[in-house]
Design a protein around this motif. Structure first.
Motif, PDB file in Angstrom:
ATOM      1  N   ALA A 122       6.532  11.239 -16.936  1.00  0.00           N
ATOM      2  CA  ALA A 122       7.662  11.900 -16.560  1.00  0.00           C
ATOM      3  C   ALA A 122       7.264  13.331 -16.796  1.00  0.00           C
ATOM      4  O   ALA A 122       6.780  13.564 -17.674  1.00  0.00           O
ATOM      5  CB  ALA A 122       9.078  11.361 -16.698  1.00  0.00           C
ATOM      6  N   PRO A 123       7.548  14.334 -15.664  1.00  0.00           N
ATOM      7  CA  PRO A 123       8.156  13.798 -14.218  1.00  0.00           C
ATOM      8  C   PRO A 123       6.971  13.181 -13.346  1.00  0.00           C
ATOM      9  O   PRO A 123       5.732  13.544 -13.404  1.00  0.00           O
ATOM     10  CB  PRO A 123       8.470  15.408 -13.812  1.00  0.00           C
ATOM     11  CG  PRO A 123       7.837  16.007 -14.444  1.00  0.00           C
ATOM     12  CD  PRO A 123       7.431  15.686 -15.882  1.00  0.00           C
ATOM     13  N   LEU A 124       7.467  12.351 -12.425  1.00  0.00           N
ATOM     14  CA  LEU A 124       6.395  11.474 -11.449  1.00  0.00           C
ATOM     15  C   LEU A 124       6.624  12.132 -10.254  1.00  0.00           C
ATOM     16  O   LEU A 124       7.721  12.478  -9.613  1.00  0.00           O
ATOM     17  CB  LEU A 124       7.122  10.049 -11.611  1.00  0.00           C
ATOM     18  CG  LEU A 124       6.799   9.134 -12.656  1.00  0.00           C
ATOM     19  CD1 LEU A 124       7.880   9.250 -13.507  1.00  0.00           C
ATOM     20  CD2 LEU A 124       6.724   7.733 -11.930  1.00  0.00           C
ATOM     21  N   ALA A 125       5.401  12.738  -9.853  1.00  0.00           N
ATOM     22  CA  ALA A 125       5.106  13.178  -8.385  1.00  0.00           C
ATOM     23  C   ALA A 125       4.987  11.977  -7.750  1.00  0.00           C
ATOM     24  O   ALA A 125       3.969  11.364  -7.768  1.00  0.00           O
ATOM     25  CB  ALA A 125       4.263  14.419  -8.402  1.00  0.00           C
ATOM     26  N   VAL A 126       5.890  11.504  -6.831  1.00  0.00           N
ATOM     27  CA  VAL A 126       5.768  10.528  -5.836  1.00  0.00           C
ATOM     28  C   VAL A 126       5.770  10.903  -4.452  1.00  0.00           C
ATOM     29  O   VAL A 126       6.711  11.641  -3.708  1.00  0.00           O
ATOM     30  CB  VAL A 126       6.822   9.239  -6.124  1.00  0.00           C
ATOM     31  CG1 VAL A 126       6.524   8.057  -5.265  1.00  0.00           C
ATOM     32  CG2 VAL A 126       6.808   8.795  -7.532  1.00  0.00           C
ATOM     33  N   GLN A 127       4.779  10.412  -3.431  1.00  0.00           N
ATOM     34  CA  GLN A 127       4.738  10.801  -2.290  1.00  0.00           C
ATOM     35  C   GLN A 127       5.228   9.260  -1.605  1.00  0.00           C
ATOM     36  O   GLN A 127       4.538   8.483  -1.718  1.00  0.00           O
ATOM     37  CB  GLN A 127       3.320  10.982  -1.713  1.00  0.00           C
ATOM     38  CG  GLN A 127       3.019  11.346  -0.229  1.00  0.00           C
ATOM     39  CD  GLN A 127       3.854  12.474   0.604  1.00  0.00           C
ATOM     40  OE1 GLN A 127       3.904  13.652  -0.391  1.00  0.00           O
ATOM     41  NE2 GLN A 127       4.560  12.118   1.506  1.00  0.00           N
ATOM     42  N   PHE A 128       6.058   9.491  -0.529  1.00  0.00           N
ATOM     43  CA  PHE A 128       6.356   8.395   0.153  1.00  0.00           C
ATOM     44  C   PHE A 128       6.082   8.785   1.553  1.00  0.00           C
ATOM     45  O   PHE A 128       6.065   9.951   2.093  1.00  0.00           O
ATOM     46  CB  PHE A 128       7.929   8.319   0.286  1.00  0.00           C
ATOM     47  CG  PHE A 128       8.589   7.792  -1.134  1.00  0.00           C
ATOM     48  CD1 PHE A 128       8.588   6.386  -1.223  1.00  0.00           C
ATOM     49  CD2 PHE A 128       8.935   8.661  -2.186  1.00  0.00           C
ATOM     50  CE1 PHE A 128       9.371   5.693  -2.361  1.00  0.00           C
ATOM     51  CE2 PHE A 128       9.535   7.962  -3.150  1.00  0.00           C
ATOM     52  CZ  PHE A 128       9.625   6.573  -3.380  1.00  0.00           C
ATOM     53  N   ASN A 129       5.570   7.951   2.261  1.00  0.00           N
ATOM     54  CA  ASN A 129       5.310   7.887   3.655  1.00  0.00           C
ATOM     55  C   ASN A 129       5.917   6.799   4.540  1.00  0.00           C
ATOM     56  O   ASN A 129       6.272   5.929   4.156  1.00  0.00           O
ATOM     57  CB  ASN A 129       3.497   7.644   3.863  1.00  0.00           C
ATOM     58  CG  ASN A 129       2.900   8.644   3.503  1.00  0.00           C
ATOM     59  OD1 ASN A 129       3.394   9.874   2.995  1.00  0.00           O
ATOM     60  ND2 ASN A 129       1.446   8.617   3.389  1.00  0.00           N
ATOM     61  N   SER A 130       6.070   7.056   5.817  1.00  0.00           N
ATOM     62  CA  SER A 130       6.823   6.265   6.760  1.00  0.00           C
ATOM     63  C   SER A 130       5.606   5.395   7.500  1.00  0.00           C
ATOM     64  O   SER A 130       4.594   6.054   7.599  1.00  0.00           O
ATOM     65  CB  SER A 130       7.792   7.046   7.480  1.00  0.00           C
ATOM     66  OG  SER A 130       7.071   7.940   8.305  1.00  0.00           O
ATOM     67  N   ILE A 131       6.000   4.358   8.005  1.00  0.00           N
ATOM     68  CA  ILE A 131       5.083   3.623   8.883  1.00  0.00           C
ATOM     69  C   ILE A 131       5.735   3.849  10.418  1.00  0.00           C
ATOM     70  O   ILE A 131       6.804   3.435  10.637  1.00  0.00           O
ATOM     71  CB  ILE A 131       5.162   2.175   8.434  1.00  0.00           C
ATOM     72  CG1 ILE A 131       4.670   1.848   7.245  1.00  0.00           C
ATOM     73  CG2 ILE A 131       4.279   1.243   9.722  1.00  0.00           C
ATOM     74  CD1 ILE A 131       4.791   0.330   6.846  1.00  0.00           C
ATOM     75  N   PRO A 132       4.624   4.335  11.318  1.00  0.00           N
ATOM     76  CA  PRO A 132       5.155   4.535  12.594  1.00  0.00           C
ATOM     77  C   PRO A 132       5.365   3.516  13.376  1.00  0.00           C
ATOM     78  O   PRO A 132       4.933   2.434  13.151  1.00  0.00           O
ATOM     79  CB  PRO A 132       3.927   5.244  13.044  1.00  0.00           C
ATOM     80  CG  PRO A 132       3.267   5.852  11.981  1.00  0.00           C
ATOM     81  CD  PRO A 132       3.330   5.024  11.067  1.00  0.00           C
ATOM     82  N   GLY A 133       6.851   3.264  13.704  1.00  0.00           N
ATOM     83  CA  GLY A 133       7.206   2.193  14.556  1.00  0.00           C
ATOM     84  C   GLY A 133       8.000   1.252  13.772  1.00  0.00           C
ATOM     85  O   GLY A 133       8.651   0.359  14.165  1.00  0.00           O
ATOM     86  N   TYR A 134       7.981   1.328  12.428  1.00  0.00           N
ATOM     87  CA  TYR A 134       8.806   0.479  11.523  1.00  0.00           C
ATOM     88  C   TYR A 134      10.408   0.683  11.391  1.00  0.00           C
ATOM     89  O   TYR A 134      10.425   2.024  11.342  1.00  0.00           O
ATOM     90  CB  TYR A 134       8.322   0.642  10.000  1.00  0.00           C
ATOM     91  CG  TYR A 134       8.972  -0.420   9.164  1.00  0.00           C
ATOM     92  CD1 TYR A 134       8.586  -1.723   8.881  1.00  0.00           C
ATOM     93  CD2 TYR A 134      10.158   0.094   8.215  1.00  0.00           C
ATOM     94  CE1 TYR A 134       9.227  -2.192   7.873  1.00  0.00           C
ATOM     95  CE2 TYR A 134      10.709  -0.775   7.522  1.00  0.00           C
ATOM     96  CZ  TYR A 134      10.394  -2.113   7.364  1.00  0.00           C
ATOM     97  OH  TYR A 134      10.973  -2.733   6.407  1.00  0.00           O
ATOM     98  N   VAL A 135      11.084  -0.450  11.559  1.00  0.00           N
ATOM     99  CA  VAL A 135      12.342  -0.322  11.669  1.00  0.00           C
ATOM    100  C   VAL A 135      12.857  -0.971  10.570  1.00  0.00           C
ATOM    101  O   VAL A 135      12.774  -2.193  10.334  1.00  0.00           O
ATOM    102  CB  VAL A 135      13.117  -0.963  13.057  1.00  0.00           C
ATOM    103  CG1 VAL A 135      14.553  -0.468  13.059  1.00  0.00           C
ATOM    104  CG2 VAL A 135      12.384   0.062  14.146  1.00  0.00           C
TER     105      VAL A 135
END
Length: 199
Positions: free
Chosen positions: A170-183
């Motif tokens: 820690a500290p944790l650097a976290v990258q979150f990505n979305s999935i195009p079209g995911y609901v």
């Protein structure tokens, strides 16, 4: 005259001994049987297990916009993750919907704008999109999201050969990505005065 008094006393002592054997354990020399459950409880499965509303996903498709966040402490406030197809990747599913006070560790994900349905793309710069779900959980070491290390599931962890990775510093650097079209179709978390947060 002492004889009538002695019989009830002997009976009481015998009853106490029998009760202690029944409630405390088997007599010495008897084989011990483990009563430690090898599986998680129904309550755990209800809270953190897969849901009918979970939509299968391929972590490799997580190329859409998301957020770069820094989790200064654990736990982060993400209550459940879902593994991707083939057990690869991890998607944030249920997030505590508020920060209760400044610096609240369980409000970090919410305060950083993390959304349900976003995929963990990297941890401290290391690509996670093709990593095993268990390894990602080990790196995050988020106690709220990953209670596999509780006593009730220690046997299952031992069977898999222990941790797949040491927790990231820690500290944790976290990258979150979305999935195009995911609901995201899961339940939204609501505050519950008794239990904290629930669906």
């Amino acid at each position: 005259m002492a004889r009538p008094v002695l019989l009830p006393v002997v009976g009481v002592v015998a009853a106490i001994y029998a009760a202690s054997v029944a409630f405390v354990g088997a007599p010495q020399g008897a084989p011990r049987v483990s009563r430690v459950p090898a599986r998680v409880s129904a309550e755990y499965l209800e809270r953190l297990g897969p849901k009918d509303s979970d939509v299968p996903f391929d972590a490799g498709q997580a190329t859409g916009p998301g957020a770069s966040v820094e989790f200064k402490k654990r736990p982060s406030g993400i209550l459940r993750y879902q593994p991707g197809q083939g057990g690869k990747g991890a998607m944030a599913m249920e997030i505590i919907p508020k920060s209760r006070y400044p610096g609240d560790p369980q409000g970090q994900a919410f305060a950083s704008g993390v959304q349900s349905g976003w995929v963990v793309a990297s941890i401290n710069g290391q690509n996670m999109l093709t990593e095993d779900f268990g390894k990602i959980m080990d790196l995050l070491d988020d106690e709220v999201a990953d209670p596999r290390f509780s006593k009730s599931t220690a046997l299952a962890l031992e069977k898999q050969g222990g941790r797949l990775a040491e927790p990231a510093a820690a500290p944790l650097a976290v990258q979150f990505n979305s999935i195009p079209g995911y609901v995201y179709k899961g339940a939204e978390m609501k505050e519950d005065g008794q239990d904290g947060f629930a669906r």
